[in-house]
Design a protein around this motif. Sequence first.
Motif, PDB file in Angstrom:
ATOM      1  N   ILE A 199       0.843  -1.185   0.000  1.00 39.81           N
ATOM      2  CA  ILE A 199       0.000   0.000   0.000  1.00 39.81           C
ATOM      3  C   ILE A 199       0.880   1.237   0.000  1.00 39.81           C
ATOM      4  N   VAL A 200       0.579   2.155  -0.898  1.00 47.24           N
ATOM      5  CA  VAL A 200       1.351   3.387  -1.063  1.00 47.24           C
ATOM      6  C   VAL A 200       0.469   4.564  -0.677  1.00 47.24           C
ATOM      7  N   ASP A 201       0.922   5.322   0.311  1.00 50.60           N
ATOM      8  CA  ASP A 201       0.164   6.472   0.804  1.00 50.60           C
ATOM      9  C   ASP A 201       0.475   7.682  -0.068  1.00 50.60           C
ATOM     10  N   LEU A 202      -0.473   8.091  -0.896  1.00 43.91           N
ATOM     11  CA  LEU A 202      -0.279   9.240  -1.777  1.00 43.91           C
ATOM     12  C   LEU A 202      -0.403  10.543  -0.994  1.00 43.91           C
ATOM     13  N   PRO A 203       0.200  11.625  -1.482  1.00 49.11           N
ATOM     14  CA  PRO A 203       0.058  12.913  -0.789  1.00 49.11           C
ATOM     15  C   PRO A 203      -1.406  13.319  -0.683  1.00 49.11           C
ATOM     16  N   GLY A 204      -1.784  13.911   0.436  1.00 47.21           N
ATOM     17  CA  GLY A 204      -3.148  14.407   0.596  1.00 47.21           C
ATOM     18  C   GLY A 204      -3.417  15.551  -0.369  1.00 47.21           C
ATOM     19  N   THR A 205      -4.495  15.454  -1.139  1.00 45.24           N
ATOM     20  CA  THR A 205      -4.818  16.473  -2.140  1.00 45.24           C
ATOM     21  C   THR A 205      -6.322  16.724  -2.167  1.00 45.24           C
ATOM     22  N   TYR A 206      -6.692  17.899  -2.668  1.00 47.37           N
ATOM     23  CA  TYR A 206      -8.102  18.224  -2.844  1.00 47.37           C
ATOM     24  C   TYR A 206      -8.566  17.942  -4.269  1.00 47.37           C
ATOM     25  N   SER A 207      -7.609  17.750  -5.185  1.00 50.35           N
ATOM     26  CA  SER A 207      -7.972  17.465  -6.576  1.00 50.35           C
ATOM     27  C   SER A 207      -6.819  16.740  -7.253  1.00 50.35           C
ATOM     28  N   ASP A 253       2.949  19.770  -6.898  1.00 49.61           N
ATOM     29  CA  ASP A 253       3.686  18.510  -6.833  1.00 49.61           C
ATOM     30  C   ASP A 253       2.840  17.398  -6.239  1.00 49.61           C
ATOM     31  N   ASP A 254       2.097  17.709  -5.158  1.00 52.63           N
ATOM     32  CA  ASP A 254       1.270  16.703  -4.505  1.00 52.63           C
ATOM     33  C   ASP A 254       0.209  16.155  -5.447  1.00 52.63           C
ATOM     34  N   GLU A 255      -0.472  17.053  -6.160  1.00 48.05           N
ATOM     35  CA  GLU A 255      -1.513  16.625  -7.092  1.00 48.05           C
ATOM     36  C   GLU A 255      -0.915  15.835  -8.254  1.00 48.05           C
ATOM     37  N   GLU A 256       0.236  16.281  -8.751  1.00 50.15           N
ATOM     38  CA  GLU A 256       0.869  15.594  -9.864  1.00 50.15           C
ATOM     39  C   GLU A 256       1.294  14.183  -9.477  1.00 50.15           C
ATOM     40  N   ILE A 257       1.869  14.030  -8.285  1.00 49.51           N
ATOM     41  CA  ILE A 257       2.302  12.714  -7.807  1.00 49.51           C
ATOM     42  C   ILE A 257       1.108  11.780  -7.676  1.00 49.51           C
ATOM     43  N   ALA A 258       0.029  12.266  -7.040  1.00 45.76           N
ATOM     44  CA  ALA A 258      -1.162  11.428  -6.834  1.00 45.76           C
ATOM     45  C   ALA A 258      -1.779  11.027  -8.168  1.00 45.76           C
ATOM     46  N   ARG A 259      -1.937  11.987  -9.066  1.00 45.85           N
ATOM     47  CA  ARG A 259      -2.538  11.694 -10.369  1.00 45.85           C
ATOM     48  C   ARG A 259      -1.682  10.724 -11.169  1.00 45.85           C
ATOM     49  N   ASP A 260      -0.376  10.977 -11.225  1.00 49.90           N
ATOM     50  CA  ASP A 260       0.499  10.150 -12.044  1.00 49.90           C
ATOM     51  C   ASP A 260       0.593   8.723 -11.519  1.00 49.90           C
ATOM     52  N   PHE A 261       0.544   8.559 -10.199  1.00 43.62           N
ATOM     53  CA  PHE A 261       0.615   7.215  -9.654  1.00 43.62           C
ATOM     54  C   PHE A 261      -0.623   6.405 -10.056  1.00 43.62           C
ATOM     55  N   ILE A 262      -1.796   7.034  -9.975  1.00 44.08           N
ATOM     56  CA  ILE A 262      -3.029   6.336 -10.342  1.00 44.08           C
ATOM     57  C   ILE A 262      -3.088   6.117 -11.850  1.00 44.08           C
TER      58      ILE A 262
END
Length: 263
Positions: free
Chosen positions: A81-89, A95-104
Motif C-alpha cells: 500500500i502506497v500512501d499518496l500525498p493528501g490532495t483536494y484534486s 507537486d502533490d496533485e501531480e504525484i497522486a494523479r500520475d501514480f493512479i
Amino acid sequence: MITDNANCATCPAHNLANLVKLGIDMSEFDYVVALAGNPNTGKSTVFNSLTGLKQHTGNWPGKTVGRAEGGFKFGEKRFKIVDLPGTYSLLSTSDDEEIARDFILFGQPDVTVIVIDATRLERNLNLVLQVLEITDRAVLCVNLIDEAARHKIQIDDRLLSKMLGIPVVPTAARQGVGINELLKQIHDVATGQFICKPHRLSSEIKNVSHAVDQLNKKIAQTFPDLPNTRWIALRLLEGDQKVMDAIRTGEIGNLKPVENFGE
C-alpha cells in the motif's frame, strides 16, 4: 509476476514497468494499493491501521515530497500500500496533485482506496469523482464515522455504494472500526471478486463532443485495456503535455511507442 493481464480476471492489473519507474518494488507483493484522500480525513490513521509496523518512508523519485509504503496480507495475497500525498484534486497544479494523479494514471494500482471525512461528505466527493474518472478499481473509505455520529450525521453507505458503483466502507480508524471490512473489500476488488462500475460525470462539452468521441475511439483501439480513454481524450484536447508524451511513448499502457498518434 504476471504482467500480461488482459485476459485474467484475478491477475494483478498494475503496470509493473511504470511502478518500477516510480520507485515501487513489487518483488514480494502480489497487488499494489494506492491510498488517496483530502488532507485531514484521517488517511494516515487508516494507513497505519492497514499496515501496522510493516511500513517505511522515503521520497518520490525526483521530488522532495515524502512517501510512505507499507504492506499487509489478506486471503493469502500480499498487498503493498502506497500512501499518496493528501490532495483536494487531481488537476496536477502542484507537486502533490501531480504525484497522486500520475501514480493512479501510470502505475494503474490494483485498487485505489479513497479516504473521506464522514462529516464533510459533499466537499470530499469532488476528489472521489476525479479518481473514478481515471480508474475503475476503487474502494471508498468513509472515515471518522464516530465524529459523524457525534454530530448526528448518518451515512447510508449502501446507497452511496450503489450511486458510485464501488464498495463503500464506513470506518473509525482510530478505534479500528471497519478496518477488517476494508481489508476484505480491497482484496475483493484486487482479485476481481467485486467488479466496480464507477459513476462518471457526463463529459459532453459544446462544440468539442465530436472531437472527444473521435479521439476516444482511437485511444480505445490503440490501448484497449485502459479504463479511462475518454478522460485521456479530454486531457489531450486540453494540451496536457505529460499525457501526450505518455501516449507517444506507450508509457500509459506499457505498450510500444505510438509515434504518429493523432496525426
